[in-house]
Design an enzyme around this catalytic site. Structure first.
Site, PDB file in Angstrom:
ATOM      1  N   ASP A 127       0.887  -1.168   0.000  1.00 48.16           N
ATOM      2  CA  ASP A 127       0.000   0.000   0.000  1.00 48.16           C
ATOM      3  C   ASP A 127       0.922   1.215   0.000  1.00 48.16           C
ATOM      4  OD1 ASP A 127      -1.616   2.148   0.633  1.00 48.16           O
ATOM      5  OD2 ASP A 127      -2.840   1.044   2.073  1.00 48.16           O
ATOM      6  N   TYR A 145       1.763 -10.354  18.526  1.00 50.93           N
ATOM      7  CA  TYR A 145       0.714 -10.185  17.529  1.00 50.93           C
ATOM      8  C   TYR A 145       1.009  -8.933  16.714  1.00 50.93           C
ATOM      9  CZ  TYR A 145      -3.677  -9.700  15.246  1.00 50.93           C
ATOM     10  OH  TYR A 145      -4.624  -9.572  14.277  1.00 50.93           O
ATOM     11  N   LYS A 203      -2.644  -7.156  10.706  1.00 52.96           N
ATOM     12  CA  LYS A 203      -3.083  -7.746   9.446  1.00 52.96           C
ATOM     13  C   LYS A 203      -2.372  -7.145   8.246  1.00 52.96           C
ATOM     14  CE  LYS A 203      -7.165  -8.028  12.041  1.00 52.96           C
ATOM     15  NZ  LYS A 203      -6.412  -7.364  13.139  1.00 52.96           N
TER      16      LYS A 203
HETATM   17  C1  F6R Z   1      -6.767   0.674   5.671  1.00 51.97           C
HETATM   18  C2  F6R Z   1      -8.025   0.315   6.299  1.00 51.97           C
HETATM   19  C3  F6R Z   1      -8.980   1.400   6.646  1.00 51.97           C
HETATM   20  C4  F6R Z   1      -8.427   2.340   7.700  1.00 51.97           C
HETATM   21  C5  F6R Z   1      -9.464   3.412   8.066  1.00 51.97           C
HETATM   22  C6  F6R Z   1      -8.889   4.473   9.009  1.00 51.97           C
HETATM   23  O1  F6R Z   1      -6.413  -0.214   4.687  1.00 51.97           O
HETATM   24  O2  F6R Z   1      -8.286  -0.820   6.549  1.00 51.97           O
HETATM   25  O3  F6R Z   1     -10.221   0.834   7.050  1.00 51.97           O
HETATM   26  O4  F6R Z   1      -8.030   1.635   8.833  1.00 51.97           O
HETATM   27  O5  F6R Z   1      -9.896   4.091   6.912  1.00 51.97           O
HETATM   28  O6  F6R Z   1      -7.756   5.007   8.431  1.00 51.97           O
HETATM   29  P1  F6R Z   1      -6.926   6.213   9.046  1.00 51.97           P
HETATM   30  O7  F6R Z   1      -6.538   5.824  10.456  1.00 51.97           O
HETATM   31  O8  F6R Z   1      -5.752   6.336   8.114  1.00 51.97           O
HETATM   32  O9  F6R Z   1      -7.825   7.421   9.022  1.00 51.97           O
HETATM   33 MG    MG Z   2      -4.309   2.185   2.769  1.00 47.29          MG
HETATM   34 MG    MG Z   3      -5.161  -2.443   1.675  1.00 49.83          MG
END
Ligand code: F6R
Ligand code: MG
Ligand code: MG
Length: 366
Positions: free
Chosen positions: A11, A229, A232
């Site tokens: 990513d 842990y 993911k």
């Molecule tokens: C990223 C993912 C998303 C983020 C969520 C919060 O691949 O799984 O669900 O965890 O959008 O993202 P932040 O903390 O970057 O605002």
């Molecule tokens: Mg992302």
């Molecule tokens: Mg992703």
């Protein structure tokens, strides 16, 4: 001819949140791989996305864990992340955890699935890439493909598959792996891999040494941080098909359940895994639902013939509808388990802080 198929992903930033890789960053990757192809380092390549993950499929003759191929991929991710930063995309460079390359991309952030084998007279295979989930999401379909006769008729009626397969299963917590075989170790395999957060199918091998490796799942980043842990990683999986291996249709059949996986929204929820074509390879509703794309190829002296966008088919419409019904149902639970994961598996949590704040408000229960 021995060919290596490598799928390396990261990513590196995405558009409109964690939704989808931007086309300009895909173009950067393609350009660099085209140069590597002209220079003879790689035989062929295909660049695509699984939601917000940039996926590099590369064929070559250098074997698995090859420093040149890994360095090339690292440079591509760095260059694409640079483009993502220029465009001010979301979470640009997210998975690039290290500064400089040191021989192997594993442990630097990106995920890797690689297999090396003797190319058969016809060599069909599929690559699956999932977003908003984790490597254990492939345990159920890979088990069904290689070990469940209710999914794979060939296990019963194809003499070349009747002997079963060998599974390499990794314990993410201990950082160990074990080889178990079907059908003899069937129940032991299931006793482990049902626990998708801990025991991950990493490789499957044919018992016929002339066929060799049949499937690989990206678990490497998990393995490096064993002992605790570590959360993911959106996973990739390569599966070879036909002629002593499961038919492509048997492989795809295993994705017809919309089974529940971990990793949706903030890496902290269960949701159904929805098989989608590339055009729907973007995570929208509640950042999901978790999605998987599947691309089918044939190899021709290492050249990629394809892809076929395997889930771009009405045959998967009902599974998608089922996934959305499950989505509606499970979303109605909001912050309750089992929609939300247990406290030890949450990627985001306020629980320690809440408990600290409430410390003095508890009283003995009567
Ligand atoms: C990223 C993912 C998303 C983020 C969520 C919060 O691949 O799984 O669900 O965890 O959008 O993202 P932040 O903390 O970057 O605002
Ligand atoms: Mg992302
Ligand atoms: Mg992703």
């Amino acid at each position: 001819m021995k060919i290596t198929v490598s799928v390396i992903k990261a990513d590196i930033g995405s558009i409109a949140g964690h939704v989808r890789v931007h086309q300009d960053t895909i173009e950067v990757a393609k350009k660099k791989l085209e140069t590597a192809k002209e220079e003879g380092l790689v035989i062929d390549y295909y660049v695509f996305n699984a939601g917000d993950d940039l996926e590099l499929l590369i064929t070559h003759t250098k074997g698995v864990d090859n420093p040149e191929i890994h360095e090339l991929s690292w440079e591509i991710f760095k260059e694409s992340a640079k483009k993502a930063k220029e465009l001010k995309l979301y979470a640009a460079g997210q998975d690039l955890l290290k500064e400089s390359f040191s021989g192997n991309i594993k442990g630097m952030g990106p995920g890797v699935a690689e297999i090396e084998f003797e190319e058969r007279p016809a060599e069909p295979f599929a690559v699956f890439a999932a977003d908003k989930t984790e490597p254990g999401a492939f345990n159920l379909p890979v088990f069904r493909i290689f070990a469940d006769p209710f999914n794979t008729a060939g296990l019963i009626i194809d003499p070349k598959m009747h002997a079963g397969f060998k599974f390499i299963i990794m314990d993410v917590i201990e950082g160990k792996e074990i080889e178990l075989q079907t059908p003899e170790d069937l129940y032991d395999i299931l006793a482990l891999i049902g626990h998708t957060g801990r025991y991950i199918i990493k490789f499957v091998y044919s018992k016929d040494p002339t066929i060799g490796v049949a499937a690989a799942v990206s678990t490497q980043r998990l393995s490096l941080i064993a002992g605790r842990y570590i959360g993911k990683d959106d996973p990739v999986c390569i599966i070879r098909a036909q002629h002593g291996l499961p038919a492509m249709g048997e492989i795809l059949e295993a994705f017809s359940q919309a089974h529940l996986v971990k990793g949706w929204m903030r890496g902290s929820h269960h949701g159904p895994l929805m098989p989608v074509p590339l055009k729907y390879s973007q995570c929208t509703r509640f950042d999901g639902p978790p999605r998987v794309v599947g691309l089918g190829f044939n190899l021709c002296e290492g050249k990629l013939i394809g892809p076929i966008d395997l889930f771009d088919d009405p045959a998967f419409d009902l599974v998608r509808q089922k996934a959305m019904l499950i989505t509606d149902y499970i979303r109605s639970m909001g912050p309750f388990e089992p929609h939300m994961l247990g406290p030890e598996e949450l990627e985001y949590t306020t629980l320690p802080e809440v408990l600290k704040r409430l410390k003095n408000r508890w009283r003995e229960s009567t």
